[in-house]
Motif scaffolding. Sequence first.
Motif, mmCIF file in Angstrom:
data_model
loop_
_atom_site.group_PDB
_atom_site.id
_atom_site.type_symbol
_atom_site.label_atom_id
_atom_site.label_comp_id
_atom_site.label_asym_id
_atom_site.label_seq_id
_atom_site.Cartn_x
_atom_site.Cartn_y
_atom_site.Cartn_z
ATOM 1 N N THR A 1 22.918 -49.182 -29.797
ATOM 2 C CA THR A 1 22.149 -48.608 -28.796
ATOM 3 C C THR A 1 22.002 -49.722 -27.692
ATOM 4 O O THR A 1 21.435 -50.676 -27.964
ATOM 5 N N LEU A 2 22.365 -49.258 -26.405
ATOM 6 C CA LEU A 2 21.951 -50.073 -25.336
ATOM 7 C C LEU A 2 20.822 -49.769 -24.508
ATOM 8 O O LEU A 2 19.895 -50.458 -24.225
ATOM 9 N N VAL A 3 20.639 -48.485 -24.570
ATOM 10 C CA VAL A 3 19.477 -47.563 -23.686
ATOM 11 C C VAL A 3 19.143 -46.632 -24.527
ATOM 12 O O VAL A 3 19.926 -45.581 -25.031
ATOM 13 N N LEU B 1 31.088 -34.272 -31.971
ATOM 14 C CA LEU B 1 30.393 -35.874 -32.130
ATOM 15 C C LEU B 1 31.293 -36.829 -31.262
ATOM 16 O O LEU B 1 30.637 -37.650 -30.596
ATOM 17 N N THR B 2 32.705 -36.795 -31.278
ATOM 18 C CA THR B 2 33.378 -37.387 -30.209
ATOM 19 C C THR B 2 32.967 -37.224 -28.870
ATOM 20 O O THR B 2 32.584 -37.977 -28.074
ATOM 21 N N LYS B 3 32.941 -35.972 -28.411
ATOM 22 C CA LYS B 3 32.435 -35.665 -27.001
ATOM 23 C C LYS B 3 30.958 -36.297 -26.742
ATOM 24 O O LYS B 3 30.834 -36.575 -25.812
ATOM 25 N N LEU B 4 30.221 -36.053 -27.672
ATOM 26 C CA LEU B 4 28.577 -36.521 -27.333
ATOM 27 C C LEU B 4 28.661 -37.934 -27.374
ATOM 28 O O LEU B 4 28.093 -38.614 -26.513
ATOM 29 N N ALA B 5 29.370 -38.733 -28.352
ATOM 30 C CA ALA B 5 29.477 -40.158 -28.481
ATOM 31 C C ALA B 5 30.126 -40.933 -27.088
ATOM 32 O O ALA B 5 29.473 -41.701 -26.358
ATOM 33 N N ASP B 6 31.258 -40.034 -26.455
ATOM 34 C CA ASP B 6 31.865 -40.378 -25.447
ATOM 35 C C ASP B 6 30.997 -40.198 -24.195
ATOM 36 O O ASP B 6 31.104 -41.111 -23.206
ATOM 37 N N THR B 7 30.334 -39.225 -24.133
ATOM 38 C CA THR B 7 29.367 -38.996 -23.024
ATOM 39 C C THR B 7 28.298 -40.144 -22.915
ATOM 40 O O THR B 7 27.918 -40.739 -21.908
ATOM 41 N N ALA B 8 27.941 -40.785 -24.205
ATOM 42 C CA ALA B 8 26.889 -41.658 -24.246
ATOM 43 C C ALA B 8 27.386 -43.065 -23.852
ATOM 44 O O ALA B 8 26.906 -43.783 -23.114
ATOM 45 N N LEU B 9 28.698 -42.887 -24.241
ATOM 46 C CA LEU B 9 29.229 -44.184 -23.818
ATOM 47 C C LEU B 9 29.571 -44.341 -22.104
ATOM 48 O O LEU B 9 29.295 -45.276 -21.642
ATOM 49 N N GLN B 10 29.945 -43.160 -21.574
ATOM 50 C CA GLN B 10 30.128 -43.145 -20.381
ATOM 51 C C GLN B 10 28.925 -43.412 -19.523
ATOM 52 O O GLN B 10 28.793 -44.003 -18.454
ATOM 53 N N GLY C 1 26.841 -45.433 -20.352
ATOM 54 C CA GLY C 1 26.285 -46.847 -20.814
ATOM 55 C C GLY C 1 25.089 -47.005 -21.553
ATOM 56 O O GLY C 1 24.493 -47.975 -21.686
ATOM 57 N N TRP C 2 24.771 -45.983 -22.524
ATOM 58 C CA TRP C 2 23.585 -45.907 -23.304
ATOM 59 C C TRP C 2 24.355 -46.700 -24.632
ATOM 60 O O TRP C 2 23.444 -47.018 -25.502
ATOM 61 N N VAL C 3 25.537 -46.899 -24.908
ATOM 62 C CA VAL C 3 25.971 -47.466 -26.069
ATOM 63 C C VAL C 3 26.801 -48.396 -26.009
ATOM 64 O O VAL C 3 27.632 -48.528 -25.088
ATOM 65 N N LYS C 4 27.176 -49.307 -26.968
ATOM 66 C CA LYS C 4 28.358 -50.130 -26.942
ATOM 67 C C LYS C 4 29.565 -49.711 -27.555
ATOM 68 O O LYS C 4 29.961 -48.469 -28.177
ATOM 69 N N GLU C 5 30.761 -50.176 -26.774
ATOM 70 C CA GLU C 5 32.012 -49.935 -27.077
ATOM 71 C C GLU C 5 32.276 -50.034 -28.436
ATOM 72 O O GLU C 5 31.922 -50.581 -29.211
ATOM 73 N N GLY C 6 32.893 -48.560 -28.818
ATOM 74 C CA GLY C 6 32.972 -48.417 -30.422
ATOM 75 C C GLY C 6 32.156 -47.692 -31.218
ATOM 76 O O GLY C 6 32.253 -47.449 -32.401
ATOM 77 N N VAL D 1 31.825 -45.408 -35.122
ATOM 78 C CA VAL D 1 30.815 -45.688 -36.048
ATOM 79 C C VAL D 1 29.987 -44.479 -36.186
ATOM 80 O O VAL D 1 29.581 -44.099 -37.446
ATOM 81 N N LEU D 2 29.962 -43.634 -35.233
ATOM 82 C CA LEU D 2 29.047 -42.418 -35.418
ATOM 83 C C LEU D 2 29.781 -41.291 -36.233
ATOM 84 O O LEU D 2 29.023 -40.910 -37.311
ATOM 85 N N LEU D 3 30.943 -41.528 -36.183
ATOM 86 C CA LEU D 3 31.930 -40.371 -37.026
ATOM 87 C C LEU D 3 31.829 -40.803 -38.349
ATOM 88 O O LEU D 3 31.685 -39.888 -39.181
ATOM 89 N N GLU D 4 32.051 -42.126 -38.640
ATOM 90 C CA GLU D 4 31.965 -42.517 -40.008
ATOM 91 C C GLU D 4 30.794 -42.294 -40.632
ATOM 92 O O GLU D 4 30.538 -41.920 -41.950
#
Lengths: 152, 100
Positions: free
Chosen positions: A72-74, A23-32, A34-39, A43-46
């Motif tokens: 979600t940004l995008v 989940l961390t890898k996938l969420a970090d990819t989304a962050l890189q 630019g599809w989601v907000k910082e943090g 939130v996803l893990l919790e």
Amino acid sequence: MLSVLNSLQIIRFEQVLDRRELLTKLADTALQNGWVKEGFTQVLLEREEKYPTGIHAPGSGIAIPHADAEWTLVPGMIVAILQQPVAFEPMGGQGGEVQAHLVFLLLISDPDDHVAFLSALADFISDAEKIHQLRQDNEVSLLLNHLKQAGA
Amino acid sequence: MNRAAVILVMCGSSIATSTLAAVKIEEEAKRRNVSVVVKKGKVADADVLLQSTKADIIVATAVLPPRDDVPVFNGVPLLTGIGQKELFDQIFEAIAKIKD
């Protein structure tokens, strides 16, 4: 309205991962991307711990992790195809642990905008043959074509 | 019953799975010619939502403890298709039993 289909990514993982690592890898990819907000990662893990998203689908164990719309940004989706299954707790609490071979990280900004996409995705995960095909070919086009045909 | 049955569909975030479940229930209600009103929400808000929507039944895709006041159904079959027909039968049977 932005279509989820414009931001669709498939990642194949060969290594052994636990749920948090994946989940961390996938969420970090989304962050890189630019599809989601910082943090978002935290939130996803919790949220996954509180409201698990493992599903015993007809063709394979799957999971559809997601967080609240405000993150979600995008609108988009990142699909993980897992050589080594990752254990998820079952959504709704029934059926025991899910060994997920496919994980669909859903990035939804407004569910009412994406009803067609969500319906098309439900049809996809209910179809054992399509799930098998995606696991083997890991082709974005297969998933994309299905979702488009289903009107997403 | 002379009014539409109110169905409250809930999941963890009120984003993905409750939206899906709501669409499927609305489609099935049309097929069965039963009038329903489907509302969506988060399981964390169950008590407040029950009061505000006056729901007759709950369908949840996240764990929700059984309640005394309204029947609660597990909505996960609506996502996978497995056991979906049986679930619909149970839901609409419960609706048929609702008194005004």
